[in-house]
Design a protein around this motif. Structure first.
Motif, PDB file in Angstrom:
ATOM      1  N   ALA A  57       0.827  -1.203   0.000  1.00  0.00           N
ATOM      2  CA  ALA A  57       0.000   0.000   0.000  1.00  0.00           C
ATOM      3  C   ALA A  57       0.860   1.252   0.000  1.00  0.00           C
ATOM      4  O   ALA A  57       0.378   2.353   0.192  1.00  0.00           O
ATOM      5  CB  ALA A  57      -0.931   0.008   1.202  1.00  0.00           C
ATOM      6  N   ARG A  58       2.153   1.074  -0.204  1.00  0.00           N
ATOM      7  CA  ARG A  58       3.024   2.239  -0.233  1.00  0.00           C
ATOM      8  C   ARG A  58       3.156   2.744  -1.665  1.00  0.00           C
ATOM      9  O   ARG A  58       3.088   1.961  -2.614  1.00  0.00           O
ATOM     10  CB  ARG A  58       4.412   1.884   0.290  1.00  0.00           C
ATOM     11  CG  ARG A  58       4.380   1.473   1.738  1.00  0.00           C
ATOM     12  CD  ARG A  58       5.758   1.068   2.211  1.00  0.00           C
ATOM     13  NE  ARG A  58       5.676   0.558   3.574  1.00  0.00           N
ATOM     14  CZ  ARG A  58       6.706   0.048   4.239  1.00  0.00           C
ATOM     15  NH1 ARG A  58       7.892  -0.036   3.661  1.00  0.00           N
ATOM     16  NH2 ARG A  58       6.547  -0.371   5.477  1.00  0.00           N
ATOM     17  N   PHE A  59       3.365   4.049  -1.793  1.00  0.00           N
ATOM     18  CA  PHE A  59       3.714   4.562  -3.114  1.00  0.00           C
ATOM     19  C   PHE A  59       5.108   4.024  -3.446  1.00  0.00           C
ATOM     20  O   PHE A  59       6.040   4.227  -2.658  1.00  0.00           O
ATOM     21  CB  PHE A  59       3.771   6.089  -3.109  1.00  0.00           C
ATOM     22  CG  PHE A  59       2.417   6.736  -3.111  1.00  0.00           C
ATOM     23  CD1 PHE A  59       1.664   6.806  -4.281  1.00  0.00           C
ATOM     24  CD2 PHE A  59       1.900   7.293  -1.952  1.00  0.00           C
ATOM     25  CE1 PHE A  59       0.425   7.423  -4.280  1.00  0.00           C
ATOM     26  CE2 PHE A  59       0.658   7.917  -1.955  1.00  0.00           C
ATOM     27  CZ  PHE A  59      -0.081   7.975  -3.120  1.00  0.00           C
ATOM     28  N   SER A 115       8.773   9.269  -4.451  1.00  0.00           N
ATOM     29  CA  SER A 115       7.917   8.141  -4.782  1.00  0.00           C
ATOM     30  C   SER A 115       6.895   8.586  -5.809  1.00  0.00           C
ATOM     31  O   SER A 115       6.851   9.765  -6.189  1.00  0.00           O
ATOM     32  CB  SER A 115       7.206   7.648  -3.520  1.00  0.00           C
ATOM     33  OG  SER A 115       6.303   8.639  -3.100  1.00  0.00           O
ATOM     34  N   TYR A 116       6.088   7.646  -6.223  1.00  0.00           N
ATOM     35  CA  TYR A 116       5.037   7.971  -7.192  1.00  0.00           C
ATOM     36  C   TYR A 116       3.999   8.938  -6.628  1.00  0.00           C
ATOM     37  O   TYR A 116       3.121   9.372  -7.344  1.00  0.00           O
ATOM     38  CB  TYR A 116       4.371   6.670  -7.668  1.00  0.00           C
ATOM     39  CG  TYR A 116       5.170   5.979  -8.750  1.00  0.00           C
ATOM     40  CD1 TYR A 116       6.255   5.175  -8.423  1.00  0.00           C
ATOM     41  CD2 TYR A 116       4.858   6.164 -10.089  1.00  0.00           C
ATOM     42  CE1 TYR A 116       7.008   4.560  -9.404  1.00  0.00           C
ATOM     43  CE2 TYR A 116       5.605   5.538 -11.085  1.00  0.00           C
ATOM     44  CZ  TYR A 116       6.674   4.744 -10.733  1.00  0.00           C
ATOM     45  OH  TYR A 116       7.423   4.151 -11.704  1.00  0.00           O
ATOM     46  N   SER A 117       4.103   9.251  -5.355  1.00  0.00           N
ATOM     47  CA  SER A 117       3.148  10.203  -4.782  1.00  0.00           C
ATOM     48  C   SER A 117       3.245  11.550  -5.489  1.00  0.00           C
ATOM     49  O   SER A 117       2.286  12.311  -5.528  1.00  0.00           O
ATOM     50  CB  SER A 117       3.397  10.374  -3.285  1.00  0.00           C
ATOM     51  OG  SER A 117       4.642  10.998  -3.071  1.00  0.00           O
ATOM     52  N   GLY A 166      -1.893  14.143   3.253  1.00  0.00           N
ATOM     53  CA  GLY A 166      -1.581  13.288   4.393  1.00  0.00           C
ATOM     54  C   GLY A 166      -1.196  11.887   3.932  1.00  0.00           C
ATOM     55  O   GLY A 166      -0.246  11.284   4.439  1.00  0.00           O
ATOM     56  N   ALA A 167      -1.935  11.386   2.924  1.00  0.00           N
ATOM     57  CA  ALA A 167      -1.621  10.055   2.404  1.00  0.00           C
ATOM     58  C   ALA A 167      -0.234  10.020   1.773  1.00  0.00           C
ATOM     59  O   ALA A 167       0.527   9.082   1.986  1.00  0.00           O
ATOM     60  CB  ALA A 167      -2.678   9.648   1.381  1.00  0.00           C
ATOM     61  N   THR A 168       0.105  11.079   1.018  1.00  0.00           N
ATOM     62  CA  THR A 168       1.420  11.046   0.361  1.00  0.00           C
ATOM     63  C   THR A 168       2.538  11.058   1.395  1.00  0.00           C
ATOM     64  O   THR A 168       3.588  10.458   1.171  1.00  0.00           O
ATOM     65  CB  THR A 168       1.629  12.234  -0.588  1.00  0.00           C
ATOM     66  OG1 THR A 168       1.644  13.434   0.167  1.00  0.00           O
ATOM     67  CG2 THR A 168       0.580  12.305  -1.659  1.00  0.00           C
ATOM     68  N   VAL A 169       2.318  11.740   2.515  1.00  0.00           N
ATOM     69  CA  VAL A 169       3.383  11.781   3.515  1.00  0.00           C
ATOM     70  C   VAL A 169       3.589  10.411   4.150  1.00  0.00           C
ATOM     71  O   VAL A 169       4.715   9.930   4.244  1.00  0.00           O
ATOM     72  CB  VAL A 169       3.107  12.843   4.604  1.00  0.00           C
ATOM     73  CG1 VAL A 169       4.132  12.749   5.710  1.00  0.00           C
ATOM     74  CG2 VAL A 169       3.119  14.238   4.009  1.00  0.00           C
ATOM     75  N   VAL A 170       2.500   9.764   4.571  1.00  0.00           N
ATOM     76  CA  VAL A 170       2.711   8.480   5.258  1.00  0.00           C
ATOM     77  C   VAL A 170       2.896   7.320   4.299  1.00  0.00           C
ATOM     78  O   VAL A 170       3.603   6.366   4.611  1.00  0.00           O
ATOM     79  CB  VAL A 170       1.595   8.133   6.270  1.00  0.00           C
ATOM     80  CG1 VAL A 170       1.694   8.993   7.492  1.00  0.00           C
ATOM     81  CG2 VAL A 170       0.244   8.223   5.636  1.00  0.00           C
ATOM     82  N   MET A 171       2.271   7.396   3.151  1.00  0.00           N
ATOM     83  CA  MET A 171       2.358   6.257   2.227  1.00  0.00           C
ATOM     84  C   MET A 171       3.497   6.405   1.229  1.00  0.00           C
ATOM     85  O   MET A 171       3.794   5.470   0.486  1.00  0.00           O
ATOM     86  CB  MET A 171       1.033   6.087   1.462  1.00  0.00           C
ATOM     87  CG  MET A 171      -0.125   5.674   2.340  1.00  0.00           C
ATOM     88  SD  MET A 171      -1.729   5.933   1.543  1.00  0.00           S
ATOM     89  CE  MET A 171      -1.562   4.874   0.113  1.00  0.00           C
ATOM     90  N   GLY A 172       4.106   7.596   1.191  1.00  0.00           N
ATOM     91  CA  GLY A 172       5.102   7.808   0.159  1.00  0.00           C
ATOM     92  C   GLY A 172       6.454   8.253   0.654  1.00  0.00           C
ATOM     93  O   GLY A 172       7.313   8.622  -0.138  1.00  0.00           O
TER      94      GLY A 172
END
Lengths: 392, 385, 537
Positions: B192-194, B204-206, B266-272
């Protein structure tokens, strides 16, 4: 006096200059987490130890701070990819994940990290402390003082719930329990002393430290133990204000410092002792190991026996007064009054209590007393269950 | 005499204003940037650092090689999104300060997907959608307060930032906490990570998610009736109303769009963002990403495309600023780096600040009268009690 | 020259407080607002400044109060010529003005507002001193307002008194009031007049701008009448009659294309049919019954209006601005919610509906303020051309995307059909001249193919060519069978275009009549609120 000082300064400068020209052969970097410099405690000690070692062993030292957690890994990479550094020291567990990644990416680069034992690698030196041992001494002192003066509680203000802080809490609980038993043994009555503890969730918001301390003091805490780096500034402020309001200048309630010897803070008026964790020693040893070619990967645990932790003594006070002067927090002229205040404050605690603390220290050193510790939430829960200290 | 002086100085001021506003926006930004760099150089020079070397270090760190470029872009990605949050609402005539809180909520929501197992494509999509919805929901509350109760959005969004902050503290410490590591939440699972775009960097792809979102916002604002209505209400609410536009709807729309953007941030920070892929207690990697977005929005002239450029520039300042700390024989401490960055960003924000000054002034008077009303109500109550 | 005449002359010269000599004001867009106006102001005198909209009253007073510099001419005091660079300088000299729109901070108390007006930006405000001074001043002038209540909690009349107090506290000798009674209730008007008389007794001069003939008679000593920037009368109130003043104010028709000239033979019968239809008094396209609406200040602005506008008819509403025309138009176009009444378009109720729904019923609205309402100035021509119709299927594609091609095509058509001169569809509206901006609005509205056009001040501020062009368009639309509600402060325009005329005064229609049945004097009287002819002043 002044002239003497001048000569001294020139001498020191001259020596260090010569030292740098003569010995400079490599570089070490010390990377700090978002807490940054100026805490007069953890981070400043990391800086101090590395700086001292760099001078002694002829390295150029570069200090790197991080504005946000997103800077940890880029900063480590930035430094590592230059290939110029003999050692990169990461001060603090927050840097752990970033270190793990960077160490994998740059296998030739030597790293050392304080407080992280769970991320290991062939190029990582892990330096961890047995904070529980120092905390036990502080806890015993607090419990005995509370019993002596009829206070209901001893307090501790902590930062974020992390394994390192569990060490502190576990040791503190054990120490308090030991102190209560000791008092019972000496005086024949069991004192009613409990523990007040708060995890503020921060290592940076000083106001939260103050607020938590104020609440504890209001409930009748004999001392506030700072286990959250810079929050101690707020804790001490609360203690000082409590005294101001009560019209007292020394005696209980007290402040307990952490990591560094913080006894000199607040002019030495209320800081009774500090649970020292010599981050500087750890950093110094790491640089020393690199310089002497004895760098070994893996976990090095520093406790009372290794001089890595301890409860503050007179000689520590003198050393850390220097530290405070270096940080610009106090001047040389403040030293006599600090020492005077500190001694006077220490005398408010009867000698037999100090002897009892020494007894505990000796017991830990010879292995006859084992202080419990905790690394996970479950282990911590177990310690809390064993030493409830007034909490249900 | 003195009136002569004021007159001539005011004339000069006006003339300067005319010349400046006549400038091509790109040239204006460059000029402002140069002024900022000079101011930063002066500050460093005063404190004994070599500005030339320092700026060289910054430039090399930011754009000197692919590593620098990637680091800059990585840092810019979430800023594109939080800047959009602010800009969309400015375009609608409001000041949404809430990107920070919405970002926290988005990050927290993204973390929750760590508890599910899904196929990789679906998993990352779920995280993004979760985060965006959380951001939008969080921004919806101030919007509804404004629409139904007339609560000024500046006040409510700031308050909601604080609520979000402590709520996030709580969630991190007690609900989503990693049972093995008390200082952080559970980590986002691998699939689930970028994915990382440039190996050995944070990028990352974020970045694509952020840029894509900015372009979507651009199309919404300039090429759909929805955006038309938002911009019309922003420029001239009276004329918009005359044109049959329901201001309440445009407000709601812009708040929702802004919330979606902040949630995605927020998603890009934690997932990317390697290495942790989790929210750390105290939110040290989220802190200020929302507020910095406002500065990016200013530098980017509140235009999605301008924001992309501004965010990459801003990311470059950060990435380059890191290098300034240890570069060569002229290390500049982080504190000074941040002062210099502040000077540059401030200088580059000024043209846009002036442009939306009437709007700011309007907000100011509204706020002021609101505060005044509140205090008078309190004092009246006291009087009657 | 004998000694006594010299002394008399000197005495006379000392007697006046201020004299505006041959003041001419040309605005930067070329509008001549004042032509060689001369006005002498004496102590202890209340001068009524009378005139229609755009007569130059406000320009003259703005020059006297330092807000505008004159293009030509000078202002003289007994001690020589004076020049005011700013209102502050005029205040220091002793001239203060109270505007129609109060410059008060609503959340401040009266005392704070006054203190604020005194201080330089960076000095600290001495509130206690101000309050003490104000209490004394209130004692002396008999003007009382609560000092410690936020002014937004005060009635409008009280707010006005705060404004007067603000000016008086600066120790002025000349007080200029711009339409002070327009916002007041009759009782408040009486109180204001009593105050003005007291001030006159204390030796103050007062300029009182108004268009209400009754008020001129009851309060002023002297009346100065302005028309189209020229001073057409300066007479003692005691010797003047209402008719005389009305005539002076309205004047004779200037050459706006007279309606008779406009109409061709074929159109005349059409006009007759409209009249016949009215005789039948059947419901029009727009039907209004007992409409009531309040203004922004809460005062009743539209009172019990009933009228019909029929297909093929221009229904003109004349009157001095601020008598409820704006509120009437807003009530009929969805911008204001009326308090009560009935209004229908082709039988469908429109009250309480929003503008979009009303447009759907076939209403076009040419708003009175093209910068505030009609256009979004930073938007392009194309974007402005679809304001209000942007949701129509013509311009909205799938996913609510705007159909750029269609829109541009539409703009091109508008530009051709309505002679809008601009660099292209993507030119910002603010780059257009006033005439072209108005043509853009009119074009946009007419292109909606409406049944009824509500046109408010459609030619205001336009050059003669554009104005005439727009008037022609309205007539053309009328001849095509549309209903037109024309609201204009330009009496000549209303007279020239309308099939029926209503004169609006304080929210009511003084009359609804055929233009032929009204002579200008009657109109002047009606606009001034006088119904009974031959009333002495």
């Amino acid at each position: 006096m002044k002239r003497l000082l001048g000569v001294l300064v020139i001498l020191v400068l001259g020596i260090s200059l010569v030292g740098m020209i003569g010995l400079a052969e490599g570089k070490v970097a010390v990377v700090l987490d978002v807490g940054g410099r100026g805490d007069l405690s953890f981070n400043d000690m990391g800086f101090k130890g590395t700086d001292q070692a760099a001078r002694d062993f002829g390295y150029e030292m570069v200090e790197i701070q991080c504005a946000t957690a997103a800077d940890y890994l880029p900063n480590l990479r930035n430094v590592a990819r230059t290939g110029e550094f003999d050692l990169i020291i990461c001060v603090g567990f927050l840097l752990g994940d970033a270190l793990g990644t960077a160490a994998e990416e740059f296998p030739e680069q030597k790293f050392a990290i304080i407080d992280v034992g769970w991320i290991t690698g062939p190029n990582i030196m892990n330096i961890v402390y047995r904070e529980n041992e120092a905390s036990a001494l502080v806890g015993a002192l607090g419990a005995l003082a509370a019993a002596e003066y009829g206070y209901d509680y001893v307090g501790v203000v902590l930062g974020i719930e992390i394994p390192v802080l569990y060490h502190f809490e576990a040791g503190y609980r054990f120490g308090i329990d030991w102190g209560i038993k000791k008092y019972t043994e000496v005086k024949g009555t069991t004192p009613d002393v409990g523990l007040l503890y708060t995890y503020t969730g921060t290592f940076s918001d000083i106001t939260l430290g103050k607020a938590a301390s104020e609440a504890m003091l209001a409930q009748g805490a004999v001392a506030i133990y700072n286990v959250a780096g810079p929050l101690g500034i707020g804790d001490l402020e609360a203690v000082t204000e409590f005294h101001d309001n009560a019209g007292t200048t020394f005696g209980p309630p007290y402040f307990f410092g952490v990591d560094a010897n913080q006894d000199w803070m607040g002019n030495g008026l209320h800081a009774l002792a500090s649970g020292m964790k010599r981050v500087d020693t750890g950093c110094y040893n790491a640089v020393k190991a690199v310089a002497e070619g004895t760098f070994t990967a893996g976990v090095t645990s520093l406790g009372l026996a290794e001089g890595g932790v301890g409860i503050s003594k007179m000689r520590d006070l003198i050393e850390f007064v220097d530290f405070g002067i270096g940080a610009g927090a106090i001047t040389l002229l403040d030293v006599p009054s600090i020492v005077y205040n500190w001694v006077r404050n220490r005398l408010t605690v009867p000698g037999w209590i100090w002897d009892a603390v020494d007894e505990l220290e000796a017991g830990i050193l010879d292995g006859s007393i084992v202080v419990p510790t905790a690394d996970t939430g479950n282990e911590m829960a177990a310690v809390r269950a064993e030493y409830t200290l007034g909490a249900p | 005499m003195s009136s002569e002086v004021t007159k001539s100085s005011s004339r000069l001021w006006r003339a300067t204003g005319r010349t400046l506003t006549g400038l091509n926006p790109a040239l204006e930004s460059v000029l402002a940037g140069v002024v900022g760099l000079l101011a930063g150089a002066l500050l460093m020079w005063i404190w004994g650092y070599d500005p030339w070397k320092a700026y060289m270090a910054m430039f090399r760190g930011a754009y000197g090689d692919s590593y620098g470029l990637a680091s800059s872009a990585a840092r810019g990605a979430p800023l594109i999104l939080t800047a959009l949050t602010f800009s969309i609402c400015v375009r609608a005539g409001m000041f949404n300060i809430g990107a920070e809180g919405q970002l926290y909520m988005g990050a927290i929501a993204a973390v929750t997907i760590g508890y599910f197992t899904l196929p990789s494509g679906l998993h990352i999509t779920a995280g993004i959608i979760f985060a965006m919805i959380a951001g939008a929901v969080w921004s919806l509350v101030p919007a509804i307060l404004k629409l139904t109760r007339g609560v000024h959005e500046v006040i409510s969004t700031i308050m909601f930032n604080w609520i979000a902050r402590f709520l996030a503290f709580y969630m991190v410490a007690f609900i989503l906490v990693d049972p093995m590591r008390g200082e952080k939440t559970i980590s986002i699972p691998m699939n689930a990570r970028f994915p990382i775009l440039v190996r050995g960097t944070d990028l990352s792809y974020s970045l694509f998610a952020a840029v894509l979102f900015a372009i979507v916002i651009y199309f919404i604002l300039w090429h759909t009736t929805m955006g038309y209505e938002v911009r019309a209400s922003g420029f001239n609410p009276k004329a918009a109303r005359y044109g049959g536009i329901k201001s309440k709807r445009t407000m709601l729309t812009s708040f929702i769009l802004g919330g979606l953007a902040a949630g995605l941030a927020g998603a890009t920070v934690v997932m990317g963002n390697p290495p942790t892929y989790a929210v750390i207690s105290g939110l040290p990697q989220l802190m200020n990403v929302g507020f910095d977005g406002m500065a990016v929005a200013m530098v980017g002239r509140n235009h999605p495309i301008g924001i992309i450029i501004a965010a990459l520039f801003f990311g470059g300042l950060t990435a380059g600023g890191r290098v300034m700390q240890f570069y060569g024989s002229n290390p500049v401490p982080l504190e000074m780096v941040r002062i210099v960055m502040g000077a540059i960003v401030l200088a580059m924000s000024i043209p846009e600040l002036f442009r939306i000054f009437p709007a700011i002034k309007k907000q100011g008077t509204e706020l002021f009268s609101l505060l005044r009303r509140l205090t008078s109500r309190v004092s009246h109550k006291e009087g009657s009690a | 020259m004998t000694e006594s005449t010299a002394r008399a002359k000197e005495k006379e010269e000392q007697e006046f407080f201020l004299r505006a000599e041959k003041i001419t004001k040309v605005y930067s867009d070329g509008t001549v607002a004042l032509k060689e106006a001369t006005l002498e102001i004496h102590p202890s005198e209340i001068i009524g400044l009378l005139g229609e909209n755009g007569a130059g009253k406000t320009t003259l007073t703005k020059i006297l109060s330092g807000l505008l510099p004159p293009t030509k001419g000078r202002v003289i005091s007994p001690r020589g010529p004076v020049r005011f660079g700013s209102p502050r300088e005029a205040l220091d000299f002793g001239i203060g003005m109270v505007y129609q729109h109060f410059a008060l901070v609503g959340t401040f108390t009266a005392a704070e507002n006054v203190a604020l007006s005194h201080e330089h930006p960076f000095s600290t405000i001495q509130l206690a001193d101000t309050k003490k001074g104000l209490e004394q001043l209130m004692e002396e002038s008999g003007l009382h307002v609560p000092l410690d209540v936020p002014v937004e909690k005060l009635a409008v009349g009280e707010q006005q008194r705060v404004e007067v107090l603000k000016v008086l506290s600066r120790d002025v000798d000349l007080l200029i009031l711009d339409e002070p009674t327009s916002v007041l209730t009759p009782l408040e008007v009486n109180e204001l007049f009593a105050l003005l008389r007291r001030l006159r007794k204390d030796g103050k001069s007062i300029i009182f701008i108004t268009h209400k003939l009754k008020e001129v008679g009851s309060i002023t000593d002297r009346v100065v009448v302005l028309r189209h920037g020229e001073m057409v009368g300066d007479l003692k109130t005691a010797g003047a009659t209402t008719e005389q003043l009305a005539r002076l104010m309205v004047g004779k028709a200037i050459d706006v294309e007279a309606r008779a000239v406009e109409l061709t033979e074929e159109e005349l019968p059409h006009r007759e049919s409209a009249r016949v239809e009215e005789m039948k008094s059947g419901p029009g396209i727009l039907h209004v019954e007992n409409l009531n609406a309040r203004g922004d200040t809460g005062k009743i602005a539209v009172e019990d209006l009933s009228f019909d506008v029929h297909a093929g008819e221009i229904f003109g509403v004349a009157g001095v601005e601020g008598n409820g025309q704006t509120e009437l138009v807003e009530s009929l176009t969805g911008l204001r919610v009326p308090t009560s009444g009935v209004a229908t378009i082709n039988g469908t109720n429109i009250l309480g509906k929003d503008p979009r729904e009303i447009y759907r019923l076939g209403v076009a609205h040419i708003p009175e303020n093209r910068w505030e309402l009609g256009l979004i100035l930073p938007f392009t021509l194309a974007e402005n051309a679809i304001l209000g119709v942007h949701q129509w299927d013509e311009f909205k594609g799938p996913l609510s995307f705007l159909r750029r091609r269609k829109i541009n095509q539409h703009v091109q058509e508008l530009m051709e059909r309505f002679e809008i001169r601009a660099t292209g569809p993507s030119a910002p509206a603010k780059s257009l001249s006033g005439g072209n901006q108005q043509k853009l609005i009119v074009g946009r509205e007419l292109a909606k193919n409406p049944d009824i056009i509500v046109a408010a001040q459609p030619t205001r501020g336009l050059d003669i060519g554009s104005a005439q062009y727009i008037r022609d368009l309205l007539v053309e639309m009328r001849n095509n069978g549309r209903a037109i509600l024309l609201v204009s402060a330009d009496l000549d325009e209303v007279l020239a275009l309308s099939d029926r005329i209503a004169i609006m005064y304080e929210g009511r229609f003084m009359t609804i009549a055929l233009p032929a049945d009204l002579d200008r004097e009657t109109i002047g009287l009606l606009m001034g609120g006088v119904t009974a002819v031959k009333e002495g002043v």
